[in-house]
Scaffold this active site. Structure first.
Site, PDB file in Angstrom:
ATOM      1  CE  LYS A 206      -8.532   1.969   2.615  1.00 19.46           C
ATOM      2  NZ  LYS A 206      -8.795   3.335   2.216  1.00 19.46           N
TER       3      LYS A 206
ATOM      4  CG  HIS B 147      -1.882   1.139   1.232  1.00 15.38           C
ATOM      5  ND1 HIS B 147      -3.111   1.040   0.621  1.00 15.38           N
ATOM      6  CD2 HIS B 147      -1.818   2.392   1.743  1.00 15.38           C
ATOM      7  CE1 HIS B 147      -3.759   2.180   0.752  1.00 15.38           C
ATOM      8  NE2 HIS B 147      -2.997   3.023   1.425  1.00 15.38           N
TER       9      HIS B 147
ATOM     10  CG  ASP C 290     -11.744   3.497   4.865  1.00 16.70           C
ATOM     11  OD1 ASP C 290     -11.327   4.460   5.528  1.00 16.70           O
ATOM     12  OD2 ASP C 290     -11.432   3.318   3.677  1.00 16.70           O
TER      13      ASP C 290
HETATM   14  N1  URA Z   1      -5.362   6.512   1.978  1.00 15.37           N
HETATM   15  C1  URA Z   1      -6.404   5.892   2.615  1.00 15.37           C
HETATM   16  O1  URA Z   1      -6.849   4.830   2.219  1.00 15.37           O
HETATM   17  N2  URA Z   1      -6.917   6.483   3.692  1.00 15.37           N
HETATM   18  C2  URA Z   1      -6.458   7.659   4.187  1.00 15.37           C
HETATM   19  O2  URA Z   1      -6.975   8.122   5.174  1.00 15.37           O
HETATM   20  C3  URA Z   1      -5.390   8.302   3.500  1.00 15.37           C
HETATM   21  C4  URA Z   1      -4.849   7.691   2.396  1.00 15.37           C
END
Ligand code: URA
Length: 443
Positions: free
Chosen positions: A197, A92, A171
């Site tokens: 996530k 990520h 989220d």
């Molecule tokens: N990327 C994400 O998935 N969430 C955030 O809060 C910031 C960057």
């Protein structure tokens, strides 16, 4: 339990309990805008927004952050990757400009036997997203069923899809509210957003590319390190192998910004194996994934990464991956097969000296103005639009040099994008002091 009391307690600086945080995640996952009734679901958007602002202003303890992350991860489906044993991996990035590393890292790792099961996002603000980049390849699908996704990971070793509505829905709701309420830049909220996530997506091994600088959400290395450390600790507490790498996003990564332009550059890294800032960051991230997955020293993992690229195996894996998702892999061999932009305009320098700084966020916004990103939620993107840098930070420039080429199907946008691009540049008489591209890793 009611949301009014929870908002009041956070407003007054108290730490929320596990029960309260689970209640909040439940409310967010079944929000009013999803068709439910506000009173029945316990909180409407205005109340969740008020709570987010209270968290933004008063912060959360590490324990609250971990509890909220867990509650958000469990607010929807949890993907089961147990069939891959300890070989599943995910990566990520906290987001940047010209950051196409996933397109390079995923096939490298897959060519070494790692099972790359990755959920990616679309572009956000001035930053790009892997899903938009993949969709710039004619035919490439990013919405696979769970079974298609898992069987592709099994067969090919890599699949990359967009986040499904059922994965960490809390989220999804909280992120969209944060985007509209000036509460994005809050470390506990970023940690819980990203890690919920990643935990729900199920990978055993997770490498986080935490960016700092003008094009990143975290503007300083110190903030990036704080964010990285919290994410690593939460991931480990949940039984995952996690490493974070702090990388520079003060200037765009690589030369190409914009969806199909970035795919072309990623393919070139694997095809021609030329050393660049992009290959350095990508190979480092890939080596961390290989090192975590096989429990091998980082230097040994890096040697495997370099071998698989120089042998051509990683590029062959990239073509196999794209073809498996329905994409026209011949575009990777021959970039002229991508749909081309109607206009290509060079931006010429009227200044001389050294390019001392290139503000990555401003360059990202210039690319958005050309059509490469969205200006309205869920709007279209022009896959052919973007910028190719002809000069990078540190280069010498003489008046008349081409600084970059703008590509777009909106010719009326060229003047504004060119102005924005030029406003991103600082010139100096002396070359700038080189900054490290990779500051440190945390694991
Ligand atoms: N990327 C994400 O998935 N969430 C955030 O809060 C910031 C960057």
């Amino acid at each position: 339990m009611n949301i009014y009391d929870i908002i009041s307690r956070k407003r007054d600086g108290f730490a929320l309990t596990e029960e309260e945080l689970r209640f909040v995640a439940r409310c967010a996952a079944r929000g009013k805008s999803d068709g439910g009734d506000a009173a029945e679901n316990g909180a409407d958007d205005s109340q969740l927004s008020a709570l987010l602002m209270a968290i933004y202003l008063n912060g959360m303890t590490d324990e609250e952050t971990a509890l909220l992350t867990d509650a958000m991860a469990h607010s929807g489906d949890m993907l089961d990757l147990s069939r891959f044993g300890t070989l599943s991996a995910d990566k990520h990035s906290t987001g940047g400009v010209g950051d196409k590393t996933s397109l390079i890292v995923a096939p490298i790792c897959a060519s070494l036997g790692v099972k790359m099961a990755k959920m990616s996002g679309r572009g956000l603000g001035h930053t790009g997203g892997t899903v938009d980049k993949l969709e710039s390849i004619p035919g490439c699908r990013t919405a696979l069923s769970e079974e298609e996704f898992l069987s592709q990971v099994e067969r090919v070793g890599v699949a990359v899809v967009g986040q499904t509505a059922d994965l960490a829905p809390a989220d999804k709701k909280l992120y969209s509210l944060r985007d509209h309420t000036a509460t994005v830049g809050c470390i506990p909220l970023i940690v819980s957003s990203i890690m919920s996530k990643k935990l729900a997506a199920g990978a055993k091994n997770i490498v986080l590319d935490v960016k700092y600088g003008s094009g990143a959400f975290m503007k300083t290395p110190e903030k990036a390190e704080e964010l990285a450390t919290k994410m690593v600790n939460i991931g480990k507490a949940c039984g995952r192998n996690v490493a974070a790498v702090l990388t520079d996003m003060d200037t765009p990564l690589g030369t190409n910004i914009g969806n199909s332009l970035e795919v072309m550059e990623a393919a070139d890294v694997l095809k021609y194996n030329v050393a660049s800032d992009l290959s350095e960051v990508s190979f480092t991230l890939a080596a961390h994934i290989v090192s975590l997955t096989y429990g091998m020293p980082f230097d040994d993992a890096m040697a495997h990464v370099k071998d698989t690229v120089s042998s051509g195996a990683a590029f062959a894996k990239m073509k196999e991956w794209i073809a498996a998702q329905g994409g026209d892999a011949s575009c990777l061999e021959d970039p002229s097969r991508f749909p081309q932009a109607a206009a290509a305009a060079d931006v010429i320098s009227d200044k001389g000296g050294f390019l001392a700084h290139m503000d990555a966020e401003a360059v990202g916004l210039a690319s958005v103005a050309l059509g490469a990103g969205r200006t309205v939620k869920d709007g279209p993107v022009d896959h052919a639009a973007g910028i190719v840098l002809r000069k990078k930070t540190g280069d010498r420039v003489v008046p008349g040099d081409v600084l970059c080429t703008l590509y777009t199907n909106k010719t009326e946008a060229v003047a504004q994008a060119s102005e924005r691009f030029l406003s991103a540049l600082t010139f100096a008489e002396e070359p700038p002091v080189p900054q490290p591209l990779i500051l440190k890793s945390i694991n």
